[in-house]
Scaffold this active site. Structure first.
Site, mmCIF file in Angstrom:
data_model
loop_
_atom_site.group_PDB
_atom_site.id
_atom_site.type_symbol
_atom_site.label_atom_id
_atom_site.label_comp_id
_atom_site.label_asym_id
_atom_site.label_seq_id
_atom_site.Cartn_x
_atom_site.Cartn_y
_atom_site.Cartn_z
ATOM 1 N N ASP A 85 0.998 -1.082 0.036
ATOM 2 C CA ASP A 85 0.100 0.072 0.155
ATOM 3 C C ASP A 85 0.907 1.074 -0.089
ATOM 4 O O ASP A 85 1.303 1.809 1.246
ATOM 5 C CB ASP A 85 -1.105 -0.052 1.300
ATOM 6 C CG ASP A 85 -1.966 1.016 1.048
ATOM 7 O OD1 ASP A 85 -2.057 1.699 0.105
ATOM 8 O OD2 ASP A 85 -2.638 1.298 1.924
ATOM 9 N N ASN A 199 -6.391 -2.431 8.032
ATOM 10 C CA ASN A 199 -6.381 -1.747 9.416
ATOM 11 C C ASN A 199 -6.736 -0.205 9.185
ATOM 12 O O ASN A 199 -6.283 0.525 10.024
ATOM 13 C CB ASN A 199 -4.898 -2.048 9.985
ATOM 14 C CG ASN A 199 -3.933 -1.613 8.806
ATOM 15 O OD1 ASN A 199 -4.065 -1.168 7.817
ATOM 16 N ND2 ASN A 199 -2.780 -1.485 9.402
ATOM 17 N N GLU A 203 -11.091 7.788 13.040
ATOM 18 C CA GLU A 203 -11.414 7.691 14.394
ATOM 19 C C GLU A 203 -11.311 9.124 14.982
ATOM 20 O O GLU A 203 -10.632 9.951 14.796
ATOM 21 C CB GLU A 203 -10.481 6.891 14.992
ATOM 22 C CG GLU A 203 -10.746 6.593 16.465
ATOM 23 C CD GLU A 203 -10.034 5.390 17.161
ATOM 24 O OE1 GLU A 203 -10.380 4.090 16.933
ATOM 25 O OE2 GLU A 203 -8.786 5.471 17.488
ATOM 26 N N HIS A 232 -6.474 7.112 8.613
ATOM 27 C CA HIS A 232 -5.383 5.968 8.334
ATOM 28 C C HIS A 232 -5.700 5.395 7.065
ATOM 29 O O HIS A 232 -6.955 4.603 6.864
ATOM 30 C CB HIS A 232 -5.236 5.018 9.323
ATOM 31 C CG HIS A 232 -4.130 3.961 8.826
ATOM 32 N ND1 HIS A 232 -4.280 2.780 9.569
ATOM 33 C CD2 HIS A 232 -3.165 3.915 8.117
ATOM 34 C CE1 HIS A 232 -3.313 1.788 9.132
ATOM 35 N NE2 HIS A 232 -2.537 2.638 8.337
ATOM 36 N N ASN A 324 4.837 4.381 4.304
ATOM 37 C CA ASN A 324 5.175 3.190 3.488
ATOM 38 C C ASN A 324 5.563 4.182 2.151
ATOM 39 O O ASN A 324 4.861 4.257 1.372
ATOM 40 C CB ASN A 324 3.883 2.502 2.813
ATOM 41 C CG ASN A 324 3.541 1.195 4.110
ATOM 42 O OD1 ASN A 324 4.359 1.205 4.923
ATOM 43 N ND2 ASN A 324 2.609 0.363 3.395
ATOM 44 N N SER A 370 -4.202 0.194 18.072
ATOM 45 C CA SER A 370 -4.984 -0.920 17.681
ATOM 46 C C SER A 370 -6.344 -0.367 17.986
ATOM 47 O O SER A 370 -6.742 0.645 18.831
ATOM 48 C CB SER A 370 -4.700 -2.063 18.335
ATOM 49 O OG SER A 370 -4.782 -2.201 19.735
ATOM 50 N N MET A 371 -7.463 -0.829 17.520
ATOM 51 C CA MET A 371 -8.812 -0.569 17.785
ATOM 52 C C MET A 371 -9.151 -0.664 19.149
ATOM 53 O O MET A 371 -9.034 -1.848 19.626
ATOM 54 C CB MET A 371 -9.855 -1.264 16.762
ATOM 55 C CG MET A 371 -11.158 -0.889 16.637
ATOM 56 S SD MET A 371 -12.235 -1.218 15.444
ATOM 57 C CE MET A 371 -11.424 -2.949 15.158
ATOM 58 N N SER A 375 -4.139 6.339 20.731
ATOM 59 C CA SER A 375 -3.095 6.553 19.745
ATOM 60 C C SER A 375 -2.344 7.736 20.520
ATOM 61 O O SER A 375 -2.341 8.273 21.498
ATOM 62 C CB SER A 375 -3.940 7.072 18.532
ATOM 63 O OG SER A 375 -4.670 6.088 18.051
ATOM 64 N N HIS A 393 5.170 2.939 13.469
ATOM 65 C CA HIS A 393 4.202 3.433 12.684
ATOM 66 C C HIS A 393 2.967 3.051 13.464
ATOM 67 O O HIS A 393 1.561 3.347 12.996
ATOM 68 C CB HIS A 393 4.151 3.002 11.513
ATOM 69 C CG HIS A 393 3.498 1.727 11.165
ATOM 70 N ND1 HIS A 393 3.839 0.413 11.526
ATOM 71 C CD2 HIS A 393 2.486 1.219 10.311
ATOM 72 C CE1 HIS A 393 2.983 -0.431 11.406
ATOM 73 N NE2 HIS A 393 2.127 -0.057 10.299
#
Length: 474
Positions: A85, A199, A203, A232, A324, A370-371, A375, A393
């Protein structure tokens, strides 16, 4: 490094040195496969440096969490060390709302629905930006968007869309675009302003400022309890098409030059080869797409907020960055090509590579959890130079999607989201079964990841972000 020795180690592998920035427990949990993959990567000719961040885990050809560096004159570019990606990254939008404005769980659900109405979350759905010319976005990045989608460009004192980003436009040989077939253009155009699955997420979060960096937080416009939007996503099908098109070119070049490692999925080519130049140029086009894609979703979220809170709801860009990619950077006398696959650039205060608004403080480094977990907003430290200013990351997977589905129950997942409680993290999916593979149990502990980065003196925490509501793609 005496007082942070447990957060850094140099490993002497058969093909060269690997630098790992991770606390002991995270390092020992990585497993032998990550070292095997590193040894393959280190066999690429003329590599100057390679490292893992604490969220490193096995990927295709190269581990996620990798930084790898070559010189520009004799260097190589690797699609495997960029990742599938291309341009995947993070954006954070500031709002003028406070957490109490979203205290009502019913209101959070309304907001999620308003976002879904504007941002398709299913792959077959078309984005709402058909009036944008894809060629303009690929060639010019954010500068290729029509003015109505960058409204703050007309108010320089308030403008953040074009200035508060890692890169608003990457220039490249535009003739390379002719290599991509028409069907790819059509699909990529349809996907502008869409989220994608896996992912990727949007949010709503509430800020808690780290007292030690309160001055920086205030300069960035952060305050305790403030609602921010974290996005994201990446280059969608365009990046995938670039990888597919360039894959055969790179494979032919490797065969012709007698290049290769024990891993047939590890692809690389000399920068000065036809395959290397083609990939690099088309990669830059994908990076332009990715930053514009996140921008358009941020634009749509602003509209969703105004549907609920009226025209007084305001948003502005804190920062947009990639994790990336491969780009030319200056870290000494001669420029180098730095690959980051699942790694975030975090420049310190005073570094010339910072965008002008962040020259004094250093730019925000955006690190998702993670969900269902926190963060972080971080800022780079001067000592980060030893890792080419790369940090983590995110949390990094600890188990595969299939293994997660077998080991984690829907009830455990629901508990981590506090479903049914007043502080429930509202999710757009009604059936949690479809997202178990993205549950917190699939990932490492993000607090341990952040601790590793801080203790290794690569960056420090400016603010912690508590999730309020999440939109996921399928």
């Amino acid at each position: 490094m005496n007082n942070n020795a447990n957060y850094y180690r140099r490993i002497d592998l058969p093909a060269g040195d690997l630098h790992v920035f991770a606390r002991d427990d995270l390092f020992h949990a990585m497993g032998a496969k990550v070292l095997e993959m590193a040894n393959n990567n280190l066999q690429i000719p003329n590599i100057r440096y390679m490292s893992y961040t604490p969220d490193a885990h096995v990927g295709v050809g190269t581990c996620i969490g990798t930084t790898a560096v070559w010189g520009m004159e004799d260097g190589f570019v690797s699609p495997s060390i960029v990742g599938s990606d291309i341009g995947c990254g993070m954006r954070v939008q500031l709002t003028n709302l406070q957490a109490e404005d979203l205290h009502d769980v019913k209101l959070r659900r309304k907001l999620v629905k308003a976002i879904e109405k504007r941002i398709p979350v299913e792959n077959h759905q078309r984005g709402h930006f058909s009036d944008i010319r894809l060629e303009d976005v690929l060639r010019k990045g954010l500068h290729g968007l029509p003015g109505k989608y960058v409204p703050d460009a007309y108010t320089p004192r308030k403008a953040t869309s074009l200035t508060h980003v890692e890169c608003s436009r990457l220039r490249f040989d535009e003739s390379e675009l002719e290599r991509i077939p028409e069907p790819v253009w059509h699909r990529a155009h349809r996907q502008l302003g869409t989220l994608g699955n896996g992912n990727h997420f949007i949010e709503m979060q509430a800020i808690s400022v780290n007292e030690e960096n309160r001055r920086i937080a205030e300069q960035w416009g952060l305050r305790d309890g403030q609602v921010v939007v974290m996005i994201h996503s990446g280059s969608r099908s365009w990046g995938g098409a670039v990888n597919q098109h360039c894959g055969s070119l790179v494979a032919k070049t490797m065969s012709k030059l007698g290049l290769g490692t024990a891993d047939p999925k590890l692809a690389f080519a000399p920068l000065d080869s036809v395959a290397g130049r083609t990939y690099t140029n088309l990669m830059y086009a994908a990076l332009n797409y990715a930053v514009a894609n996140r921008h358009l979703m941020a634009f749509a979220v602003r509209d969703a907020l105004r549907e609920l809170f009226g025209s007084q709801a305001e948003t502005s860009t804190l920062y947009d960055l990639m994790h990336n990619y491969a780009c030319e950077e200056n870290h000494g006398e001669a420029p180098v090509l730095v690959h980051r696959k699942g790694a975030t650039r975090a420049l310190p205060a005073g570094h010339s590579g910072n965008p002008a608004p962040y020259r004094e403080t250093g730019h925000p480094a955006l690190i998702p959890g993670s969900m269902g977990t926190a963060s972080y907003l971080m800022v780079g430290a001067p000592e980060g130079l030893r890792n080419y200013y790369s940090i983590c990351h995110g949390a990094g997977r600890v188990r595969s999607r299939s293994a997660t589905k077998q080991l984690v129950t829907v009830d455990e997942f629901a508990s981590s989201l506090r479903i049914g409680q007043e502080d429930e993290i509202v999710l757009n999916h009604r059936a949690l079964e479809s997202l178990v593979d993205e549950s917190p149990q699939a990932y490492k502990d993000v607090d341990q990841i952040i601790d590793s980065v801080v203790q290794a003196r690569l960056a420090s925490v400016v603010a912690k972000c508590r999730p309020l509501a999440t939109v996921k793609g399928v």
